[in-house]
Design an enzyme around this catalytic site. Sequence first.
Site, PDB file in Angstrom:
ATOM      1  CE  LYS A 180      -6.571 -37.100  -3.160  1.00  0.00           C
ATOM      2  NZ  LYS A 180      -6.412 -35.668  -3.469  1.00  0.00           N
ATOM      3  CD  GLU A 256     -20.054 -36.062   5.968  1.00  0.00           C
ATOM      4  OE1 GLU A 256     -21.115 -35.540   5.565  1.00  0.00           O
ATOM      5  OE2 GLU A 256     -20.020 -36.765   6.983  1.00  0.00           O
ATOM      6  CB  CYS A 290     -21.196 -29.486   1.027  1.00  0.00           C
ATOM      7  SG  CYS A 290     -19.625 -29.915   0.345  1.00  0.00           S
ATOM      8  CD  GLU A 387     -23.082 -28.739  -3.965  1.00  0.00           C
ATOM      9  OE1 GLU A 387     -22.618 -29.713  -4.587  1.00  0.00           O
ATOM     10  OE2 GLU A 387     -22.940 -28.598  -2.746  1.00  0.00           O
TER      11      GLU A 387
HETATM   12  C1  SIN Z   1     -18.654 -28.160   3.711  1.00  0.00           C
HETATM   13  O1  SIN Z   1     -19.268 -27.337   3.087  1.00  0.00           O
HETATM   14  O2  SIN Z   1     -18.175 -29.150   3.159  1.00  0.00           O
HETATM   15  C2  SIN Z   1     -18.444 -28.018   5.192  1.00  0.00           C
HETATM   16  C3  SIN Z   1     -18.969 -26.787   5.728  1.00  0.00           C
HETATM   17  C4  SIN Z   1     -19.086 -26.757   7.223  1.00  0.00           C
HETATM   18  O3  SIN Z   1     -18.444 -27.527   7.955  1.00  0.00           O
HETATM   19  O4  SIN Z   1     -19.847 -25.924   7.669  1.00  0.00           O
END
Ligand code: SIN
Length: 484
Positions: A180, A256, A290, A387
């Site tokens: 998804k 994650e 992230c 963040e």
């Molecule tokens: C992410 O920011 O979720 C992944 C970034 C990456 O794989 O470097």
Amino acid sequence: MAASVLSDEPYRQLIAGEWVEAHTNARFPVTNPATDAQLTEVPDGGAADAQAAIEAAVAALPGWAATPAPQRAGVLRRVAALMLEQQERLATIMTLEQGKPLAEARGEIAYAASFFSWFAGEAERIYGQTIPASVANKRLLLLRQPVGVVALITPWNFPSAMLARKLAAALAAGCTTICKPAEQTPLSALELGRIVGQAGAPAGVVNIVTCNDPQPFADTIFADARVRKVSFTGSTEVGKLLIRHSAETVKRVSLELGGNAPFLIFDDADLDAAVAGAISSKFRNAGQTCVCANRIFVQRGIYAQFAERFAAQVRNLRVGNGLEPGVHVGPLIDSAAMAKVQQHVGEAAANGAHVMVGGSAAAQGGLFWTPTVLTDVDAGMLVAREETFGPVAPLIPFEHEEDGLRMANATNYGLAAYFYTRDVSRVFRVAEGLEYGIIGANDALPSTAQAPFGGVKQSGMGREGGPQGIDEYLDVKYVSLGLA
Ligand code: SIN
């Protein structure tokens, strides 16, 4: 020209090897964040579509799990090759739906393809184990077998690579999948679904459900005990909900989640390298990663010098539509993202931070934000606590190594952390002291298919990529064999 890269056929969901509309026939628009123009529509799948995808994945599981590993690896290698053959088209589609500069989108396609190559190799090395028994008439064996049907829920910031990182590992292990993609960026996932079919994956091995409202999909997936695992990349808030939902049928989860990455520059650092690293970590994908530097800690002795050099480079970053040559920073994904950036910068300025560069929406209007540098930031400000997920760099001074480490670790998050120093002893001390899953020591871009990606604390659980990535999709079965 750009819109012509989209499929001539209407985009549909992939279920049991067929391209299908939603059971309700509803569709929702996909828009270009750079122009706000509608690109196309995709089916608005719901509970019935999720259920159909589960049935397809369940039916395909025995065949795929029993397919010899070298054959599964062959499919993965063909996916990687096809992605690279079609890199320009796939990258353009990604820029259209997600907004990142085309050069970054090309890089992401190559990065996504690299997960299929890496996990092709891993598929061929799913080794078992024998353990010496404590008695003479027994043999103890460990088998590693696919978890089964898995659901993969992916974000909009890396629409191709985040799916590839999960999907390649799942397929290598012999699992079948229900994918998804995020509602903002379904096209890259549907294009990947087409490629997986061209590469020879049997019907039902990869199913893709597109939906505007993820709730009915999630409810259906979590209620069905045959879905043995959910892998999710997204916010910590949603991740916590998924942990609760997984209790019902005791599903495995890999998460994650969010980050609040510190980026420390010690006074013995190579300043040119640190400035370049901070720019790429902070402004890649307009700060919407992230792992991007969220808090830039600079040791007091070089704070002013670093700020000047960093700001000079940030002023040169070109903002605009990612399809235009020379653009470094594209639009943010939506108006909620703009509002968050505005709030973080506004709160910092109101509490005494100095806006050295930028600080406002860009002249283009829409979803463009001017790359921003804030100095005199303290750790209590929103921009340092949460963040930002935007092109805003807060510079925070620190006095000495312990002080820097303490400030870097003062967060509930623990995904990625970076530091720059020339002192090799400090490299070990700081790498060992940082409470994070990924450390970039004099390296602002540590992500790679060959290494495990994932966080500690409230940044998640499980690892993707690297030798550990395939374990997330394998169960260990212990066989005790009694000899006559
Ligand atoms: C992410 O920011 O979720 C992944 C970034 C990456 O794989 O470097």
